[in-house]
Design a protein around this motif. Structure first.
Motif, PDB file in Angstrom:
ATOM      1  N   ARG A 207       0.788  -1.210   0.196  1.00  0.00           N
ATOM      2  CA  ARG A 207      -0.065  -0.033  -0.083  1.00  0.00           C
ATOM      3  C   ARG A 207       1.054   1.225   0.018  1.00  0.00           C
ATOM      4  NH1 ARG A 207      -1.866  -3.287   3.431  1.00  0.00           N
ATOM      5  NH2 ARG A 207      -1.501  -2.258   5.188  1.00  0.00           N
ATOM      6  N   GLU A 208       0.766   2.190   0.863  1.00  0.00           N
ATOM      7  CA  GLU A 208       1.450   3.407   1.019  1.00  0.00           C
ATOM      8  C   GLU A 208       2.998   3.257   1.489  1.00  0.00           C
ATOM      9  OE1 GLU A 208      -1.446   2.915   2.884  1.00  0.00           O
ATOM     10  OE2 GLU A 208      -2.707   3.922   1.238  1.00  0.00           O
ATOM     11  N   THR A 209       3.515   1.949   1.721  1.00  0.00           N
ATOM     12  CA  THR A 209       4.789   1.763   2.314  1.00  0.00           C
ATOM     13  C   THR A 209       5.674   0.921   1.350  1.00  0.00           C
ATOM     14  OG1 THR A 209       4.101  -0.125   3.662  1.00  0.00           O
ATOM     15  CG2 THR A 209       4.332   2.004   4.770  1.00  0.00           C
ATOM     16  N   VAL A 210       7.024   1.045   1.347  1.00  0.00           N
ATOM     17  CA  VAL A 210       7.891   0.445   0.692  1.00  0.00           C
ATOM     18  C   VAL A 210       9.091  -0.380   1.346  1.00  0.00           C
ATOM     19  CG1 VAL A 210       9.216   0.406  -1.480  1.00  0.00           C
ATOM     20  CG2 VAL A 210       7.239   1.650  -1.610  1.00  0.00           C
ATOM     21  N   ALA A 211       9.325  -1.545   0.850  1.00  0.00           N
ATOM     22  CA  ALA A 211      10.574  -2.019   1.727  1.00  0.00           C
ATOM     23  C   ALA A 211      11.625  -2.575   0.521  1.00  0.00           C
ATOM     24  CB  ALA A 211       9.971  -3.181   2.551  1.00  0.00           C
ATOM     25  N   LEU A 212      12.573  -2.691   1.125  1.00  0.00           N
ATOM     26  CA  LEU A 212      13.714  -3.238   0.474  1.00  0.00           C
ATOM     27  C   LEU A 212      14.195  -4.582   1.072  1.00  0.00           C
ATOM     28  CD1 LEU A 212      15.952  -2.983  -1.720  1.00  0.00           C
ATOM     29  CD2 LEU A 212      17.650  -2.305  -0.120  1.00  0.00           C
ATOM     30  N   ARG A 213      13.740  -5.615  -0.041  1.00  0.00           N
ATOM     31  CA  ARG A 213      14.074  -6.990   0.614  1.00  0.00           C
ATOM     32  C   ARG A 213      15.501  -7.528   0.175  1.00  0.00           C
ATOM     33  NH1 ARG A 213       8.213 -10.047   0.504  1.00  0.00           N
ATOM     34  NH2 ARG A 213       7.796  -9.606   2.529  1.00  0.00           N
ATOM     35  N   VAL A 214      16.097  -8.125   0.984  1.00  0.00           N
ATOM     36  CA  VAL A 214      17.476  -8.741   0.733  1.00  0.00           C
ATOM     37  C   VAL A 214      17.280 -10.374   0.902  1.00  0.00           C
ATOM     38  CG1 VAL A 214      19.923  -8.651   1.362  1.00  0.00           C
ATOM     39  CG2 VAL A 214      18.540  -6.607   1.700  1.00  0.00           C
ATOM     40  N   PHE A 215      17.891 -10.892  -0.651  1.00  0.00           N
ATOM     41  CA  PHE A 215      17.819 -12.359  -0.664  1.00  0.00           C
ATOM     42  C   PHE A 215      19.361 -12.903  -0.534  1.00  0.00           C
ATOM     43  CE2 PHE A 215      13.671 -11.426  -1.724  1.00  0.00           C
ATOM     44  CZ  PHE A 215      12.714 -12.402  -1.558  1.00  0.00           C
ATOM     45  N   ASN A 216      19.462 -13.859   0.445  1.00  0.00           N
ATOM     46  CA  ASN A 216      20.835 -14.189   0.321  1.00  0.00           C
ATOM     47  C   ASN A 216      21.077 -15.707   0.230  1.00  0.00           C
ATOM     48  OD1 ASN A 216      23.567 -14.819   0.894  1.00  0.00           O
ATOM     49  ND2 ASN A 216      23.576 -14.293   3.067  1.00  0.00           N
ATOM     50  N   PRO A 217      21.588 -16.391  -0.645  1.00  0.00           N
ATOM     51  CA  PRO A 217      21.554 -17.724  -0.841  1.00  0.00           C
ATOM     52  C   PRO A 217      22.410 -18.400   0.435  1.00  0.00           C
ATOM     53  CG  PRO A 217      22.078 -16.735  -3.178  1.00  0.00           C
ATOM     54  CD  PRO A 217      22.137 -15.683  -1.864  1.00  0.00           C
ATOM     55  N   ALA A 218      23.248 -17.796   0.750  1.00  0.00           N
ATOM     56  CA  ALA A 218      24.091 -18.220   2.059  1.00  0.00           C
ATOM     57  C   ALA A 218      23.308 -18.215   3.191  1.00  0.00           C
ATOM     58  CB  ALA A 218      25.449 -17.508   2.141  1.00  0.00           C
ATOM     59  N   ARG A 219      22.225 -17.629   3.392  1.00  0.00           N
ATOM     60  CA  ARG A 219      21.286 -17.695   4.462  1.00  0.00           C
ATOM     61  C   ARG A 219      21.440 -19.049   5.140  1.00  0.00           C
ATOM     62  NH1 ARG A 219      15.711 -18.154   5.912  1.00  0.00           N
ATOM     63  NH2 ARG A 219      15.083 -17.000   7.991  1.00  0.00           N
ATOM     64  N   PRO A 220      21.728 -19.345   6.382  1.00  0.00           N
ATOM     65  CA  PRO A 220      21.933 -20.714   6.869  1.00  0.00           C
ATOM     66  C   PRO A 220      20.340 -21.751   6.718  1.00  0.00           C
ATOM     67  CG  PRO A 220      22.711 -19.368   8.322  1.00  0.00           C
ATOM     68  CD  PRO A 220      22.138 -18.501   7.547  1.00  0.00           C
ATOM     69  N   GLN A 221      19.288 -20.987   6.915  1.00  0.00           N
ATOM     70  CA  GLN A 221      17.956 -21.708   6.573  1.00  0.00           C
ATOM     71  C   GLN A 221      18.001 -22.150   5.286  1.00  0.00           C
ATOM     72  OE1 GLN A 221      18.439 -18.954   8.321  1.00  0.00           O
ATOM     73  NE2 GLN A 221      17.387 -18.881  10.049  1.00  0.00           N
ATOM     74  N   ARG A 222      18.358 -21.395   4.228  1.00  0.00           N
ATOM     75  CA  ARG A 222      18.519 -21.775   2.972  1.00  0.00           C
ATOM     76  C   ARG A 222      19.551 -23.019   2.750  1.00  0.00           C
ATOM     77  NH1 ARG A 222      19.680 -22.914  -1.851  1.00  0.00           N
ATOM     78  NH2 ARG A 222      21.846 -22.768  -1.201  1.00  0.00           N
ATOM     79  N   GLU A 223      20.555 -22.785   3.100  1.00  0.00           N
ATOM     80  CA  GLU A 223      21.633 -23.817   2.880  1.00  0.00           C
ATOM     81  C   GLU A 223      21.203 -25.271   3.432  1.00  0.00           C
ATOM     82  OE1 GLU A 223      25.289 -21.907   4.319  1.00  0.00           O
ATOM     83  OE2 GLU A 223      25.617 -21.840   2.119  1.00  0.00           O
ATOM     84  N   ARG A 224      20.284 -25.119   4.650  1.00  0.00           N
ATOM     85  CA  ARG A 224      20.051 -26.274   5.235  1.00  0.00           C
ATOM     86  C   ARG A 224      18.723 -26.843   4.874  1.00  0.00           C
ATOM     87  NH1 ARG A 224      19.299 -24.791  11.263  1.00  0.00           N
ATOM     88  NH2 ARG A 224      18.975 -27.282  11.494  1.00  0.00           N
ATOM     89  N   PHE A 225      17.847 -25.968   3.893  1.00  0.00           N
ATOM     90  CA  PHE A 225      16.859 -26.579   3.553  1.00  0.00           C
ATOM     91  C   PHE A 225      16.828 -27.977   2.920  1.00  0.00           C
ATOM     92  CE2 PHE A 225      13.659 -27.309   0.120  1.00  0.00           C
ATOM     93  CZ  PHE A 225      12.392 -27.131   0.832  1.00  0.00           C
ATOM     94  N   SER A 226      16.085 -28.922   3.344  1.00  0.00           N
ATOM     95  CA  SER A 226      16.127 -30.095   2.740  1.00  0.00           C
ATOM     96  C   SER A 226      14.872 -30.631   2.065  1.00  0.00           C
ATOM     97  CB  SER A 226      16.427 -31.200   3.903  1.00  0.00           C
ATOM     98  OG  SER A 226      16.464 -32.513   3.511  1.00  0.00           O
TER      99      SER A 226
END
Length: 245
Positions: A88-107
């Protein structure tokens, strides 16, 4: 394709997307911006919202470069990827990181075995100019128009599901049930094919899926509205993510 093989193909694609380098498990931060430039953790430069809802990054590198990032665009700094998230009236900057531990550990995504008994016949009752309050997991609230309600039975007991219309077609719902917090994530999402002209539809709980916030707490998912909170356990669809060591 059989019912089970069709479900398996859907489930395999869900796991592929969830574990992708820049999939939902890679979301590292959601940074709400204002017009005054500010630093964002792990990202160079200063970042602010522009007059037209775009995001501007300044003081990037030794040359003091400036970049503009709009909705639907992505920008890489090393392996991190930046995206615009408007609400809506707000905007965010999202940062994606393939090295985030939860992504690297995703099974995997743990799910119940597909069962045709959870494909429930339903009747769709459209709504006209009716809205409900949508509450997000971070407490944000807004009014949203609903498409209508689906009425169906679970083991002979009448239930109804409030649904919205998806931008890409079909209906969508957020729901909770008696398995939440014990066997499954606290709530789940469900997509439903567009009803036939006579209002007949199918609610297939085998396709219940985990919301993005199951993969990263930086997503701001909508919570189930009051009418979509069932006491009955719905043992179908996705249950939880599986993390390896």
């Amino acid at each position: 394709m059989s019912f089970e093989s069709d479900w398996r193909a859907w489930h395999d694609e869900r796991e592929r997307v969830a574990g992708a380098d820049y999939g939902p498990s890679a979301l590292e931060s959601t940074n709400w911006l204002i017009s005054e430039p500010a630093a964002v953790e792990n990202v160079p430069g200063l970042w602010a919202v522009g007059a037209e809802g775009e995001i501007r990054g300044t003081e990037l590198g030794v040359a003091g470069a400036t970049v503009t990032l709009r909705r639907g665009e992505a920008l890489r700094f090393g392996r991190r990827e930046l995206r615009v998230f408007p609400r809506r009236e707000t905007v965010a900057l999202r940062v994606f990181n393939p090295a985030r531990p939860q992504r690297e550990r995703f099974s995997a995504i743990d799910a119940y075995r597909p069962d045709p008994a959870w494909r429930l016949p339903a009747t769709f009752e459209p709504a006209t100019d009716e809205s409900i309050t949508i509450v997000a997991i971070d407490g944000d609230q807004h009014e949203a128009l609903i498409a209508g309600r689906l009425r169906f039975e679970i083991r002979g007991v009448a239930h109804e599901l409030t649904v919205t219309r998806n931008v890409r077609g079909g209906l969508g719902a957020v729901f909770a049930d008696g398995t939440n917090g014990i066997e499954t994530f606290p709530f789940r999402f469900l997509a439903i094919d567009e009803p036939d002209d006579d209002g007949t539809a199918v609610v297939d709980f085998n396709r219940a899926y985990l919301p993005p916030c199951a993969f990263s707490d930086q997503f701001v998912c909508p919570l189930p509205p009051a009418g979509n909170r069932f006491t009955a356990p719905i043992r179908a669809g996705e249950r939880a993510i599986v993390l390896g060591r």
